[in-house]
Design an enzyme around this catalytic site. Structure first.
Site, PDB file in Angstrom:
ATOM      1  N   TRP A   1       0.714  -1.363  -0.040  1.00  0.00           N
ATOM      2  CA  TRP A   1      -0.148   0.031   0.142  1.00  0.00           C
ATOM      3  C   TRP A   1       0.830   1.512  -0.180  1.00  0.00           C
ATOM      4  CZ3 TRP A   1      -4.630  -0.060  -2.060  1.00  0.00           C
ATOM      5  CH2 TRP A   1      -5.375  -1.125  -1.965  1.00  0.00           C
TER       6      TRP A   1
ATOM      7  N   ASP B   1      -1.828   7.122   5.925  1.00  0.00           N
ATOM      8  CA  ASP B   1      -2.885   6.194   5.349  1.00  0.00           C
ATOM      9  C   ASP B   1      -3.322   5.278   6.560  1.00  0.00           C
ATOM     10  OD1 ASP B   1      -4.408   4.475   4.250  1.00  0.00           O
ATOM     11  OD2 ASP B   1      -3.392   3.733   2.802  1.00  0.00           O
TER      12      ASP B   1
ATOM     13  N   LYS C   1     -12.534  -1.700   6.544  1.00  0.00           N
ATOM     14  CA  LYS C   1     -11.885  -2.416   7.394  1.00  0.00           C
ATOM     15  C   LYS C   1     -12.463  -2.151   8.801  1.00  0.00           C
ATOM     16  CE  LYS C   1      -8.411  -2.131   4.286  1.00  0.00           C
ATOM     17  NZ  LYS C   1      -8.490  -3.053   3.537  1.00  0.00           N
TER      18      LYS C   1
END
Lengths: 360, 360
Positions: free
Chosen positions: A102, A172, A196
């Protein structure tokens, strides 16, 4: 109906209490005769839902008043562009730390929009640790320093955060937001896709210090301009209302659990139990250095990869779902977000132990 | 529980059958032990939901195979930028027709990204008609010609479509998609935010001829690049899965109603009934020329504006919700999308007649 234990990395399990309330309110929210998803986003009912959700999030995370809290469309991938477009000019220096898949995606997108420097990386070490902040080659003139506090795929997490001085730190936090307390004031911006620990996919939360916004570069799509959304209370256009409502139900559920410190205690217990079992076994393994192991995403391998399919089939038969590791990593991964109860960890460990006994 | 008649312009009423199914499947989709919103977007279950939804939409609209059908994050406002970023260079000519508030928003966003020309406008006439295509001052070298077939706020709709020759026509069909058959092959691109006739807010559908994409300009955020989403079957990142699922339920409901011609017949009957009542009354009025009246959004005024509040209060007491006109127009607006049953129109007319008798 039997609810399975869902270890999916995202979209992920939601608290059963939240889903039950959503179900009960689906056709008629509090006697109004319509579903939340049918409400005008500018009507009193939805505005009250939206404001309550924002306030609950501010309470839970202790977000200072000089930070905007935005409820935006899309996922973190949209903000991979939003961050440089809002916080840097086309040739400005921006620093990124690479701790996994990511991070790399954020770097690739920003690389098309600013002068990106990868100031530290654990790629050569297979992403088994987070590089020591003391060794990051940061630039004092960077417009921001971007980190990924929890890597969903590698199962890697920061154990401490950098002091960036005057350079705002942008994080993030998609896969670990709300899993433990965080000192928001140490960050210039925190963002997180909802799917999530917040709610369903299609909502992204951006928490940003207001002095950093209002200077989006020319040509920035209005929908990616944080100042526009801040000014409009995230209702510049129609927001993802149903996802916002569900996020609000999750925030209320978190408050009922005792808030983020209580969640951190539970999450640490859950993760320790699972990592402890893996470490004691000769059959299962996790490669991440213990200090940097994620509390949310626990990748593990079997001693023999040819048993992977049998492991997954047996798991599914017991209602232990979505344990397959990410295609880029292989093996298994148990994502154990806030909504995963401790009983789910025990059920997984029971199965892992039995499988090892049978096949190991 | 009593379901109200919800005349909201968007987010709008959904078919009760759809909400009932969503409620029943909330905690456990087809015995899988989890909610659709908890599913991996890459798992077999969700992929089957997603593919079925796309196929049903292709069937309903008769979308040719050389068109991509994308299920994207956000609303039409994101595509106001997406259209010029994908279909035109920074200085390329792009033509727009101005028929109301949503046209103007599309024009304003594109104006920051390309050489926009407003080739026709009915603004001076108070948006009471659509300019005759024969009089549009289009440019043969325009990269596209943008129209808004149904203006949600003004209640204005196209009665016929332009022949643009080699210039692809791009249509923001947010508030009338799926309300009647359309010959997709006459358009280069059709896009629509979901929250009127498709599903909940947070999903936008883009239908685009594949030969037009793949040339997004440098610096286009990946999330706005249609070719990236086409290549990834709209799963470049996590899509808004729950909204996609609900859209699929709506498509199945539309098929059960008999498809778009059957919906068009019902919608025309509903609109004719309401406009007919308004036209026969000396108390209510709609300013749009009959040929250009929207089948979906019916704005109307009362003879005396000081009665507006009383009208809305009385309506709400009867379970007739969200009739207040847009703040930029005033008066009332009844949005009567596919999900509004004919009984809702009758209930509204009964109330309007009674109110007129009492107060007119």
């Amino acid at each position: 109906m039997t609810r399975a234990y869902n270890f999916c990395a995202g979209p992920a399990a939601l608290p059963e209490e939240v889903l039950t309330q959503a179900r009960d309110e689906m056709l008629d929210w509090q006697g109004k005769g319509l579903s939340v998803m049918e409400m005008s986003h500018r009507g009193d009912a939805f505005v009250s839902i939206a404001q309550q959700a924002e306030q609950d999030l501010r309470d839970l995370m202790g977000i200072p008043d000089d930070y905007a809290v935005l409820f935006l469309q899309g996922g973190a991938s949209s903000q991979f562009a939003g961050v440089p477009l809002n916080l840097a000019g086309p040739n400005d220096p921006v620093d990124y730390v690479n701790t996994g898949v990511w991070s790399r995606k954020a770097i690739a997108e920003a690389g098309r929009m600013a002068d990106v420097k990868e100031v530290a990386s654990s790629e050569d070490a297979g992403y088994t640790h987070v590089p020591d902040p003391a060794e990051w080659r940061t630039r004092p003139d960077a417009r921001y320093l971007h980190i990924t506090p929890n890597e969903t795929i590698g199962g890697l997490a920061y154990s401490r955060f950098p002091e960036a001085g005057d350079v705002p730190v942008v994080a993030d936090w998609s896969s670990a937001i709300l899993s433990e307390p965080v000192d928001v004031s140490r960050f210039g911006m925190i963002y997180a896709g909802a799917q999530k620990n917040i709610g369903p996919a299609g909502l992204t939360i951006v928490i940003v210090r207001r002095d950093l916004i209002g200077n989006a570069r020319e040509g920035t799509p209005a929908m990616l301009d944080y100042a526009i959304h801040d000014k409009a209370d995230s209702m510049y256009n129609t927001p993802p209302t149903y996802a916002w409502y569900l996020a609000g139900l999750v925030f209320q559920w978190l408050k009922r659990q005792g808030g983020l410190q209580a969640m951190a205690d539970i999450n640490r217990r859950k993760a320790n139990r699972l990592y402890g079992f893996i470490d004691e076994s000769d059959f299962y393994a996790n490669p991440v250095q213990p200090e940097y192991r994620s509390l949310m995403n626990v990748p593990f391998t079997l001693a023999d990869d040819s048993l992977n399919s049998a492991f997954l089939e047996g798991a599914e038969a017991r209602g232990l779902l979505n344990l397959k590791g990410h295609r880029s990593v292989g093996g298994m991964r148990a994502s154990i977000y806030n909504a995963m109860p401790e009983a789910g960890i025990e059920a997984l460990i029971d199965y892992m132990a039995e499988f090892e006994k049978d096949k190991g």
